[in-house]
Design an enzyme around this catalytic site. Structure first.
Site, PDB file in Angstrom:
ATOM      1  N   HIS A 162       7.245  -3.416  -4.847  1.00  0.00           N
ATOM      2  CA  HIS A 162       6.395  -2.700  -3.901  1.00  0.00           C
ATOM      3  C   HIS A 162       5.879  -3.634  -2.807  1.00  0.00           C
ATOM      4  CE1 HIS A 162       2.249  -4.163  -4.500  1.00  0.00           C
ATOM      5  NE2 HIS A 162       2.628  -4.430  -5.739  1.00  0.00           N
ATOM      6  N   CYS A 163       5.516  -3.002  -1.685  1.00  0.00           N
ATOM      7  CA  CYS A 163       4.763  -3.684  -0.624  1.00  0.00           C
ATOM      8  C   CYS A 163       3.561  -2.791  -0.337  1.00  0.00           C
ATOM      9  CB  CYS A 163       5.637  -3.942   0.595  1.00  0.00           C
ATOM     10  SG  CYS A 163       6.417  -2.469   1.305  1.00  0.00           S
ATOM     11  N   VAL A 164       3.261  -2.523   0.929  1.00  0.00           N
ATOM     12  CA  VAL A 164       2.157  -1.611   1.238  1.00  0.00           C
ATOM     13  C   VAL A 164       2.636  -0.169   1.184  1.00  0.00           C
ATOM     14  CG1 VAL A 164       0.478  -0.878   2.975  1.00  0.00           C
ATOM     15  CG2 VAL A 164       0.912  -3.305   2.609  1.00  0.00           C
ATOM     16  N   GLY A 223       6.431   0.615   1.713  1.00  0.00           N
ATOM     17  CA  GLY A 223       7.838   0.786   1.377  1.00  0.00           C
ATOM     18  C   GLY A 223       8.843   0.142   2.286  1.00  0.00           C
ATOM     19  N   ILE A 242       1.639  -0.025  -2.822  1.00  0.00           N
ATOM     20  CA  ILE A 242       0.312  -0.232  -3.417  1.00  0.00           C
ATOM     21  C   ILE A 242      -0.726   0.689  -2.808  1.00  0.00           C
ATOM     22  CG2 ILE A 242      -0.513  -2.048  -1.860  1.00  0.00           C
ATOM     23  CD1 ILE A 242      -1.601  -3.455  -4.443  1.00  0.00           C
TER      24      ILE A 242
END
Length: 478
Positions: free
Chosen positions: A430-432, A434, A459
């Site tokens: 994950h990142c913020v 996608g 996230i």
């Protein structure tokens, strides 16, 4: 004096053309590699390029100085400061002048003074410019990666990107001295024109404005208070804290910009590939760069392709994840191919052997998808301990709040840390939201990781669901 700033959005890079209207001569400072921009600009202004200068050996892009000199016959003005590791090579066949602190040269009526401003790099020069047709007093300060709008150049790149230990703190101390002795001694009215703007990895707090003045920075830059009270130790700590991850390709750029790179002689124009050509090139080891958005890539892509969506960050992500020793094929709309090719040659990825406009007619067999997982499903796996959470955001983002137990590896560095990732249990990436996780997962899939799952919504969705996060660093074993 004619003065133009040329801004390249992808690397937030700024170069300059200065011309003497009386003699028709022009100087270009810190050119990018697709030099037709300067040739066309000079022609439109009725100028001929006779001089090309560099502030330093760049790390974030491949310089166009030699390329432009080859096209124009102009003289190169380059730094002769720094030790032997920072001396230019590969200058045979070029007209060049090596500059020390205080050296001057003229382009028509324009007077240019070299000012040694080490800190970002040992050999760094800034150029103090006077319009000699009006006055010999300085008007412009072209500062390269020494001083930015609201910030200064990072001194840790030799450690961060090139792995040369023990250079960050001495570099920060040199930066303090350069600011004190070379920058703050100038009159307030002198205009400061830097080599980068907001978005560059060459600093942490670059402003978005194209220029500033010595007086404004003296009063309002974050570093000004440290200089005012002579707090070198505080300055060093503040400067080194929170710098962004340096792309791994920076090391290659330093070497090529110092020693010389291939002369292109023009902008490459990759052709559209037939199905047979495409299949043959893939079989021979070419890498397909899928420039579609994350949704299109997740829905179906050719196995082994790397997803780097077209956009302003394309160059940086290409430098992070694409190999320099294999041919590249672009999956892109024909209208985007030239811009993408330019973005690649700016960082030395020259071997673009062709493009395909879409998957239809090219994809052999079934396409691969990116497996998705909801935050609810991810939380269940996380609670059971059966999955590894891989957080591919930047260090500062991770420290500000992350899923407990998550392993933090920047998306651009996943290929350098494949040995830290398991293949026998799910890896939830994950990142913020996608974008970066899609790029990271494409690299993992291309290297045989069939267990990678993309956390839908990143996230952000995890936090919106009220699931736990913690702050600070964690030592996580994969």
């Amino acid at each position: 004096m004619v003065f133009r700033q040329i801004y390249e959005e992808g690397l937030a890079q700024m170069s300059y053309l200065l011309g003497c209207a009386a003699t028709g001569e022009a100087l270009v400072v810190d050119p990018k590699r697709d030099v037709d921009t300067y040739l066309e600009l000079a022609e439109s202004l009725g100028l001929r390029i006779t001089a090309i200068a560099e502030t330093h050996i760049h790390a974030d892009y491949l310089s166009g100085a030699r390329e432009l000199a080859k096209a124009t016959g102009a003289t190169l003005y380059l730094s002769d400061e720094g030790d032997e590791n920072w001396k230019y090579k590969g200058l045979e066949g070029f007209s060049f002048v090596l500059l020390k602190d205080g050296d001057e040269f003229r382009v028509g009526n324009i007077r240019v003074k070299a000012v040694h401003t080490p800190g970002h790099t040992p050999e760094h020069l800034s150029f103090l410019v006077a319009d000699g047709a009006v006055t010999e007093e300085p008007l412009l300060f072209l500062t390269g990666d020494f001083a930015f709008v609201g910030d200064v150049g990072r001194p840790d790149l030799l450690e961060e990107a090139a792995g040369i230990k023990g250079t960050a703190i001495p570099g920060a101390r040199r930066m303090f001295k350069s600011l004190k002795e070379k920058f703050l001694t100038l009159p307030d009215h002198v205009q400061v024109w830097p080599g980068h703007g907001a978005g560059s990895a060459c600093g942490k707090a670059l402003g978005a404005l194209p220029a500033t003045t010595v007086g404004y920075e003296r009063r309002h830059a974050w570093w000004a208070e440290y200089l005012e009270r002579g707090d070198e130790e505080g300055f060093v700590r503040a400067l080194l804290e929170g710098q962004p991850e340096a792309p791994t390709y920076f090391k290659e750029m330093k070497r090529l910009n110092r020693d010389g790179m291939p002369i292109l002689g023009g902008i490459p124009h990759p052709g559209r590939l037939t199905k047979a050509q495409f299949d043959r090139l893939l079989a021979q080891g070419a890498v397909l760069v899928d420039t579609r958005d994350k949704f299109a890539f997740a829905g179906g892509h050719i196995p082994g392709s790397i997803n780097i969506p077209a956009g302003k960050n394309f160059s940086t992500w290409a430098g992070w994840l694409l190999p320099y020793d294999r041919p590249l094929i672009l999956l892109a709309h024909p209208s985007e191919v030239e811009a993408l090719t330019r973005a690649l040659i700016r960082i030395g990825l020259d071997e673009v052997v062709g493009y395909i406009p879409k998957l239809e007619g090219y994809a052999e067999g079934e396409l691969e998808i990116v497996p998705q997982i909801s935050v609810k499903e991810a939380k269940e796996l996380w609670e059971s301990g059966r999955a590894l959470i891989l957080d591919v955001r930047a260090r500062d983002e991770y420290r500000a709040g992350h899923i407990p137990g998550a392993l933090n590896i920047h998306a651009g560095r996943v290929l350098a840390h494949l040995d830290r990732l398991p293949k026998d249990r799910p890896v939830i990436v994950h990142c913020v939201g996608g974008d970066r996780s899609s790029t990271a997962i494409s690299a993992l899939l291309a290297h045989g990781f069939t267990n990678a799952l993309n956390l839908t919504g990143g996230i952000k969705a995890w936090m919106e669901a009220g699931y736990p996060v913690v702050k600070g660093e964690e030592l996580v074993e994969a």
